[in-house]
Design an enzyme around this catalytic site. Structure first.
Site, PDB file in Angstrom:
ATOM      1  N   ARG A  89       0.814  -1.231   0.000  1.00  0.00           N
ATOM      2  CA  ARG A  89       0.000   0.000   0.000  1.00  0.00           C
ATOM      3  C   ARG A  89       0.841   1.271   0.000  1.00  0.00           C
ATOM      4  O   ARG A  89       0.389   2.334   0.405  1.00  0.00           O
ATOM      5  CB  ARG A  89      -0.975   0.029   1.176  1.00  0.00           C
ATOM      6  CG  ARG A  89      -1.918  -1.158   1.158  1.00  0.00           C
ATOM      7  CD  ARG A  89      -3.144  -0.926   1.998  1.00  0.00           C
ATOM      8  NE  ARG A  89      -3.976  -2.105   1.960  1.00  0.00           N
ATOM      9  CZ  ARG A  89      -3.851  -3.128   2.811  1.00  0.00           C
ATOM     10  NH1 ARG A  89      -2.929  -3.089   3.755  1.00  0.00           N
ATOM     11  NH2 ARG A  89      -4.650  -4.149   2.702  1.00  0.00           N
TER      12      ARG A  89
ATOM     13  N   LYS B 111       3.820  23.004 -14.240  1.00  0.00           N
ATOM     14  CA  LYS B 111       3.197  21.757 -13.794  1.00  0.00           C
ATOM     15  C   LYS B 111       3.009  21.767 -12.279  1.00  0.00           C
ATOM     16  O   LYS B 111       1.949  21.383 -11.765  1.00  0.00           O
ATOM     17  CB  LYS B 111       4.046  20.554 -14.216  1.00  0.00           C
ATOM     18  CG  LYS B 111       3.469  19.225 -13.754  1.00  0.00           C
ATOM     19  CD  LYS B 111       2.932  18.383 -14.843  1.00  0.00           C
ATOM     20  CE  LYS B 111       2.117  17.204 -14.326  1.00  0.00           C
ATOM     21  NZ  LYS B 111       2.346  15.971 -15.062  1.00  0.00           N
TER      22      LYS B 111
ATOM     23  N   GLU C 298      -7.034  16.218  -9.916  1.00  0.00           N
ATOM     24  CA  GLU C 298      -7.719  16.560 -11.164  1.00  0.00           C
ATOM     25  C   GLU C 298      -9.232  16.635 -11.022  1.00  0.00           C
ATOM     26  O   GLU C 298      -9.973  16.015 -11.755  1.00  0.00           O
ATOM     27  CB  GLU C 298      -7.328  15.575 -12.280  1.00  0.00           C
ATOM     28  CG  GLU C 298      -7.622  16.147 -13.661  1.00  0.00           C
ATOM     29  CD  GLU C 298      -7.014  15.332 -14.802  1.00  0.00           C
ATOM     30  OE1 GLU C 298      -5.819  15.013 -14.752  1.00  0.00           O
ATOM     31  OE2 GLU C 298      -7.769  15.048 -15.740  1.00  0.00           O
TER      32      GLU C 298
ATOM     33  N   ARG D 298      -6.439  20.867 -13.231  1.00  0.00           N
ATOM     34  CA  ARG D 298      -5.379  19.965 -13.719  1.00  0.00           C
ATOM     35  C   ARG D 298      -5.714  19.365 -15.083  1.00  0.00           C
ATOM     36  O   ARG D 298      -4.819  19.019 -15.858  1.00  0.00           O
ATOM     37  CB  ARG D 298      -5.100  18.866 -12.691  1.00  0.00           C
ATOM     38  CG  ARG D 298      -3.969  17.953 -13.122  1.00  0.00           C
ATOM     39  CD  ARG D 298      -3.427  17.095 -12.017  1.00  0.00           C
ATOM     40  NE  ARG D 298      -2.351  16.273 -12.531  1.00  0.00           N
ATOM     41  CZ  ARG D 298      -1.519  15.569 -11.791  1.00  0.00           C
ATOM     42  NH1 ARG D 298      -1.633  15.586 -10.488  1.00  0.00           N
ATOM     43  NH2 ARG D 298      -0.566  14.847 -12.340  1.00  0.00           N
TER      44      ARG D 298
ATOM     45  N   ASN E 116      -4.205  18.136 -20.154  1.00  0.00           N
ATOM     46  CA  ASN E 116      -4.551  17.126 -21.158  1.00  0.00           C
ATOM     47  C   ASN E 116      -4.874  17.717 -22.522  1.00  0.00           C
ATOM     48  O   ASN E 116      -5.465  17.036 -23.363  1.00  0.00           O
ATOM     49  CB  ASN E 116      -5.744  16.298 -20.678  1.00  0.00           C
ATOM     50  CG  ASN E 116      -5.339  15.370 -19.565  1.00  0.00           C
ATOM     51  OD1 ASN E 116      -4.478  14.522 -19.748  1.00  0.00           O
ATOM     52  ND2 ASN E 116      -5.933  15.550 -18.405  1.00  0.00           N
TER      53      ASN E 116
HETATM   54  P1  NAD Z   1       9.724   6.260 -22.838  1.00  0.00           P
HETATM   55  O1  NAD Z   1       9.731   6.112 -21.396  1.00  0.00           O
HETATM   56  O2  NAD Z   1       9.291   5.112 -23.665  1.00  0.00           O
HETATM   57  O3  NAD Z   1      11.175   6.726 -23.295  1.00  0.00           O
HETATM   58  C1  NAD Z   1      11.412   6.968 -24.652  1.00  0.00           C
HETATM   59  C2  NAD Z   1      12.614   6.179 -25.199  1.00  0.00           C
HETATM   60  O4  NAD Z   1      13.800   6.814 -24.771  1.00  0.00           O
HETATM   61  C3  NAD Z   1      12.698   4.759 -24.709  1.00  0.00           C
HETATM   62  O5  NAD Z   1      13.173   3.953 -25.753  1.00  0.00           O
HETATM   63  C4  NAD Z   1      13.709   4.844 -23.594  1.00  0.00           C
HETATM   64  O6  NAD Z   1      14.376   3.623 -23.359  1.00  0.00           O
HETATM   65  C5  NAD Z   1      14.652   5.866 -24.149  1.00  0.00           C
HETATM   66  N1  NAD Z   1      15.418   6.619 -23.181  1.00  0.00           N
HETATM   67  C6  NAD Z   1      15.013   7.104 -21.995  1.00  0.00           C
HETATM   68  N2  NAD Z   1      15.940   7.899 -21.482  1.00  0.00           N
HETATM   69  C7  NAD Z   1      16.969   7.906 -22.344  1.00  0.00           C
HETATM   70  C8  NAD Z   1      18.224   8.556 -22.375  1.00  0.00           C
HETATM   71  N3  NAD Z   1      18.577   9.413 -21.437  1.00  0.00           N
HETATM   72  N4  NAD Z   1      19.052   8.323 -23.415  1.00  0.00           N
HETATM   73  C9  NAD Z   1      18.676   7.493 -24.402  1.00  0.00           C
HETATM   74  N5  NAD Z   1      17.496   6.880 -24.461  1.00  0.00           N
HETATM   75  C10 NAD Z   1      16.659   7.077 -23.427  1.00  0.00           C
HETATM   76  O7  NAD Z   1       8.795   7.486 -23.305  1.00  0.00           O
HETATM   77  P2  NAD Z   1       8.565   8.958 -22.741  1.00  0.00           P
HETATM   78  O8  NAD Z   1       8.271   9.760 -23.935  1.00  0.00           O
HETATM   79  O9  NAD Z   1       9.607   9.366 -21.819  1.00  0.00           O
HETATM   80  O10 NAD Z   1       7.232   8.804 -21.891  1.00  0.00           O
HETATM   81  C11 NAD Z   1       6.012   8.419 -22.472  1.00  0.00           C
HETATM   82  C12 NAD Z   1       5.123   7.833 -21.419  1.00  0.00           C
HETATM   83  O11 NAD Z   1       4.886   8.804 -20.409  1.00  0.00           O
HETATM   84  C13 NAD Z   1       3.789   7.399 -21.912  1.00  0.00           C
HETATM   85  O12 NAD Z   1       3.504   6.134 -21.403  1.00  0.00           O
HETATM   86  C14 NAD Z   1       2.823   8.426 -21.333  1.00  0.00           C
HETATM   87  O13 NAD Z   1       1.545   7.917 -21.114  1.00  0.00           O
HETATM   88  C15 NAD Z   1       3.502   8.785 -20.073  1.00  0.00           C
HETATM   89  N6  NAD Z   1       3.144  10.101 -19.544  1.00  0.00           N
HETATM   90  C16 NAD Z   1       2.807  10.173 -18.248  1.00  0.00           C
HETATM   91  C17 NAD Z   1       2.488  11.400 -17.692  1.00  0.00           C
HETATM   92  C18 NAD Z   1       2.181  11.496 -16.234  1.00  0.00           C
HETATM   93  O14 NAD Z   1       1.768  12.567 -15.779  1.00  0.00           O
HETATM   94  N7  NAD Z   1       2.394  10.464 -15.474  1.00  0.00           N
HETATM   95  C19 NAD Z   1       2.530  12.562 -18.476  1.00  0.00           C
HETATM   96  C20 NAD Z   1       2.901  12.440 -19.807  1.00  0.00           C
HETATM   97  C21 NAD Z   1       3.203  11.196 -20.337  1.00  0.00           C
HETATM   98  N1  GLY Z   2       0.199  14.773 -17.706  1.00  0.00           N
HETATM   99  C1  GLY Z   2      -1.046  15.188 -17.186  1.00  0.00           C
HETATM  100  C2  GLY Z   2      -1.083  15.332 -15.700  1.00  0.00           C
HETATM  101  O1  GLY Z   2      -0.120  15.080 -15.029  1.00  0.00           O
HETATM  102  O2  GLY Z   2      -2.093  15.695 -15.175  1.00  0.00           O
END
Ligand code: NAD
Ligand code: GLY
Length: 359
Positions: free
Chosen positions: A118, A224, A234, A238, A242
């Site tokens: 948890r 943010k 949200e 917030r 999106n």
């Molecule tokens: P990702 O985590 O897939 O990383 C992108 C690519 O870059 C991957 O191949 C990874 O291995 C590589 N990588 C990471 N760091 C690196 C580095 N320093 N050098 C070389 N390669 C590296 O993708 P992302 O774009 O970082 O994140 C996308 C995800 O984030 C989605 O799942 C999305 O839904 C989520 N997201 C979450 C929130 C949130 O508020 N939690 C907000 C926006 C997006």
């Molecule tokens: N990426 C959208 C949020 O954190 O609310």
């Protein structure tokens, strides 16, 4: 090093932004409360940065789980592998889970930390632009389901976010650009000055100028953090984070996770949102052109995938966390620099945008 704060009362936490943070032992150890540390990462990031992180944590009992690299592995199946290890190795409730990677690893690691016994201590070490400007801040964690992106998850805030700008050196151009989509988003929803800065300085970002990157990461995190401080769960403002995401998530799910990466899908989604805002008479056609121009300047895609039709979009958009009573709700723009709270638009108008935008 810059230090910001996400103000959430007892749950407040710092965001550290700067160069060579992974190598700073004192900083890396500061928020760890126990001997047991599990690093959740993926095979790509592990090869690049795991050794450096482990070296900084030399006084702890550190183990690592390396997940395969890709959005398609942000699933319940792979989440279970983290729980398996935590249980097999008898991790206690005061253990620390450290997510080292992009948004995929941050979201999954955070959800594992939220669920295991948890809730255990969670630290975000974001390594992509997208993760440093958005996903590591604010406590949204979770995994995808075949029927909807990020539909299984929890709000769970980290103890700190350590954003080392140097790790962006190894990020490929496609992911650098995808992260810029989220920075443009902050400009569009509430920061006109940032939008204007991006119009003037996009070439610096694309050339990975360190000062320019540090500036936009800090500015994005300030935006943010302010929004999250106002509305952690949200229930209101917030949701403007999106912008473009309802359309974008439909593209990511519809085309199969990984085909369009998140930032690319969001960029196309922001194009749709601009178009729909104009159809409602909220912004001018000149504003729409200005938005599309900046997205193109960032080398982001703006044209929707030909493979998806209106019916498929509507079907996929109807599975979205912003929807109420089954009605699709979207974030639209009242101006560049000002987003409105989610609204459900007339279905015909929405379908016009889905049919005509980008044709
Ligand atoms: P990702 O985590 O897939 O990383 C992108 C690519 O870059 C991957 O191949 C990874 O291995 C590589 N990588 C990471 N760091 C690196 C580095 N320093 N050098 C070389 N390669 C590296 O993708 P992302 O774009 O970082 O994140 C996308 C995800 O984030 C989605 O799942 C999305 O839904 C989520 N997201 C979450 C929130 C949130 O508020 N939690 C907000 C926006 C997006
Ligand atoms: N990426 C959208 C949020 O954190 O609310």
């Amino acid at each position: 090093m810059k230090q910001l704060c996400v103000e959430l009362g007892e749950k407040s936490y710092p965001i550290y932004i700067g160069s060579n943070l992974l190598g700073q032992q004192t900083l890396m150890q500061k928020h760890i409360k126990s001997k047991q540390v599990l690093i959740v990462t993926n095979t790509t990031v592990s090869a690049l940065y795991l050794e450096k992180v482990i070296k900084s944590l030399d006084t702890f009992q550190v183990e690592t789980i390396e997940l395969p690299d890709g959005e398609q592995y942000k699933s319940l199946e792979y989440l279970t592998k983290i729980f398996d290890l935590l249980l097999e190795q008898k991790y206690s409730r005061n253990a620390t889970l450290l997510a080292l990677g992009g948004g995929v690893i941050g979201d999954m690691g955070g959800f594992a930390a939220a669920c295991y016994q948890r809730g255990i201590v969670f630290i975000q070490i974001p390594t992509t632009v997208l993760a440093q400007v958005d996903s590591s801040v604010g406590g949204k964690t979770g995994v995808n389901h075949p029927l909807g992106k990020n539909m299984i998850g929890a709000f769970y805030q980290p103890q700190c976010v350590i954003a080392d700008i140097d790790v962006l050196d190894t990020l490929d151009d496609r992911h650098l650009v995808a992260g810029i989509a989220e920075i443009i988003k902050y400009g569009l929803i509430r920061d006109l000055a940032l939008f204007e800065w991006l119009e003037k300085n996009m070439s610096l970002l694309l050339a990975r100028d360190k000062e320019a990157l540090a500036y936009v990461i800090e500015r994005s995190c300030i935006n943010k953090a302010e929004i999250v401080a106002e509305d952690e769960f949200e229930s209101g403002i917030r949701a403007i984070l999106n912008l473009g995401h309802t359309f974008g998530h439909a593209i990511e799910t519809g085309m199969g996770y990984g085909m369009y990466i998140h930032g690319e899908a969001v960029a196309i989604g922001m194009g749709y949102a601009a178009d729909l805002s104009h159809r409602l008479g909220w912004i001018s056609i000149q504003d729409v052109d200005r938005i599309i121009k900046l997205l193109k300047q960032a080398q982001l895609p703006v044209i929707p995938p030909k493979e998806m039709d209106v019916a498929q979009f509507v079907e996929l958009m109807s599975v979205d966390k912003k929807n109420v009573d089954g009605k699709i709700r979207v974030i639209l723009l009242e101006a560049i620099g000002k987003a409105a709270l989610p609204i459900s638009v007339d279905q015909q108008l929405l379908e016009q945008t889905l049919r005509d935008y980008g044709q």
